[in-house]
Design an enzyme around this catalytic site. Sequence first.
Site, mmCIF file in Angstrom:
data_model
loop_
_atom_site.group_PDB
_atom_site.id
_atom_site.type_symbol
_atom_site.label_atom_id
_atom_site.label_comp_id
_atom_site.label_asym_id
_atom_site.label_seq_id
_atom_site.Cartn_x
_atom_site.Cartn_y
_atom_site.Cartn_z
ATOM 1 N N ASP A 145 0.839 -1.209 0.000
ATOM 2 C CA ASP A 145 0.000 0.000 0.000
ATOM 3 C C ASP A 145 0.871 1.257 0.000
ATOM 4 O OD1 ASP A 145 -2.302 1.466 0.018
ATOM 5 O OD2 ASP A 145 -2.842 1.040 2.095
ATOM 6 N N HIS A 154 2.995 2.903 -8.890
ATOM 7 C CA HIS A 154 2.821 1.459 -9.127
ATOM 8 C C HIS A 154 4.062 0.879 -9.825
ATOM 9 C CE1 HIS A 154 -1.171 1.806 -7.658
ATOM 10 N NE2 HIS A 154 -1.692 2.386 -8.715
ATOM 11 N N LEU A 180 11.054 -21.130 -3.682
ATOM 12 C CA LEU A 180 10.070 -20.192 -3.134
ATOM 13 C C LEU A 180 8.811 -20.271 -3.986
ATOM 14 C CD1 LEU A 180 9.411 -17.478 -1.367
ATOM 15 C CD2 LEU A 180 10.115 -16.283 -3.442
HETATM 16 C C1 FPP Z 1 -1.642 0.071 -3.367
HETATM 17 O O1 FPP Z 1 -1.237 1.408 -3.454
HETATM 18 C C2 FPP Z 1 -1.113 -0.720 -4.453
HETATM 19 C C3 FPP Z 1 -1.853 -1.388 -5.371
HETATM 20 C C4 FPP Z 1 -3.330 -1.383 -5.391
HETATM 21 C C5 FPP Z 1 -1.247 -2.138 -6.469
HETATM 22 C C6 FPP Z 1 0.006 -2.888 -6.198
HETATM 23 C C7 FPP Z 1 0.532 -3.342 -7.479
HETATM 24 C C8 FPP Z 1 1.796 -3.308 -7.906
HETATM 25 C C9 FPP Z 1 2.948 -2.880 -7.086
HETATM 26 C C10 FPP Z 1 2.009 -3.669 -9.320
HETATM 27 C C11 FPP Z 1 2.703 -4.891 -9.688
HETATM 28 C C12 FPP Z 1 2.510 -6.127 -8.937
HETATM 29 C C13 FPP Z 1 3.145 -7.278 -9.271
HETATM 30 C C14 FPP Z 1 2.877 -8.472 -8.464
HETATM 31 C C15 FPP Z 1 4.098 -7.374 -10.384
HETATM 32 P P1 FPP Z 1 -2.355 2.523 -3.587
HETATM 33 O O2 FPP Z 1 -2.562 2.808 -5.026
HETATM 34 O O3 FPP Z 1 -3.589 2.098 -2.876
HETATM 35 O O4 FPP Z 1 -1.677 3.726 -2.868
HETATM 36 P P2 FPP Z 1 -2.390 4.895 -2.047
HETATM 37 O O5 FPP Z 1 -3.083 4.255 -0.891
HETATM 38 O O6 FPP Z 1 -1.244 5.757 -1.628
HETATM 39 O O7 FPP Z 1 -3.332 5.562 -2.981
#
Ligand code: FPP
Length: 241
Positions: A17, A34, A128
């Site tokens: 997050d 991201h 893993l």
């Molecule tokens: C949360 O941050 C993050 C996500 C919803 C997406 C996580 C995905 C990745 C890191 C992309 C790739 C993943 C893989 C497995 C290759 P947020 O957008 O909710 O952040 P915020 O709370 O600050 O808005």
Amino acid sequence: MEEDKKIIPRHVSIIMDGNGRWACERGKERVFGHAAGVESVRACTEAAVEEGVKYLSLFAFSEENWGRPEDEVHTLMELMVKAMKEELPTLMKNDVRFVVLGNRGRLSDSLNAMIDDCMQTTASNGRLTLVVFLSYSGKWDILQAAKGLLEELAGHPERKEELLGMDIMEFGKRLVTADIPDPDLIIRTSGECRLSNYMLWQAAYSEFIFTDVLWPDFRKPEFRAALAEYAKRDRRYGKVK
Ligand code: FPP
């Protein structure tokens, strides 16, 4: 001198997050966060391999995340595709098995085909298991298990007594996580202290670590620090030691 024996969790799970906030702090679009988050995925996967963790799971996209703006959803899916394409040789080199769990019926055919390919190619890797939760929510998981039971009962009414006698272990085998152990440690980044509909059943006895670090800043040192904190926890599973 005898070396300290480290207590390594078998299964570490991460609610990644804070990507959006990380990008905003830098005056960039959310998707920039991201993309930086993918680097943290790579770093934590490497650290998990190095530390001897057997299962690393990542909450990459929730059922609720479909409600985000269309272009952000599109970018996230594109990032998954790109990461799978680019990382496959490294997964093979490091003996990592790749698994995707979630409501895959909501994913595009092309993404599903790529996931199947990546899962098949890495299926016999054993160092893993990297589990990516995509289009997943804990309530959805429990509901799909219950629906499966109802269908079974409708098809085989004579099995009613047997099905009513089902225990917790057997019900757990109907969840999408049937083949992976429950998480020993769940880490959530970015200062939020909630589960957000993640692994509701499986987290029954997990240890939790909530850190203020935003996901794109969560790299090997932060992963190792979380393992060190876990090693100090006293797990009693409701019993007395
Ligand atoms: C949360 O941050 C993050 C996500 C919803 C997406 C996580 C995905 C990745 C890191 C992309 C790739 C993943 C893989 C497995 C290759 P947020 O957008 O909710 O952040 P915020 O709370 O600050 O808005």
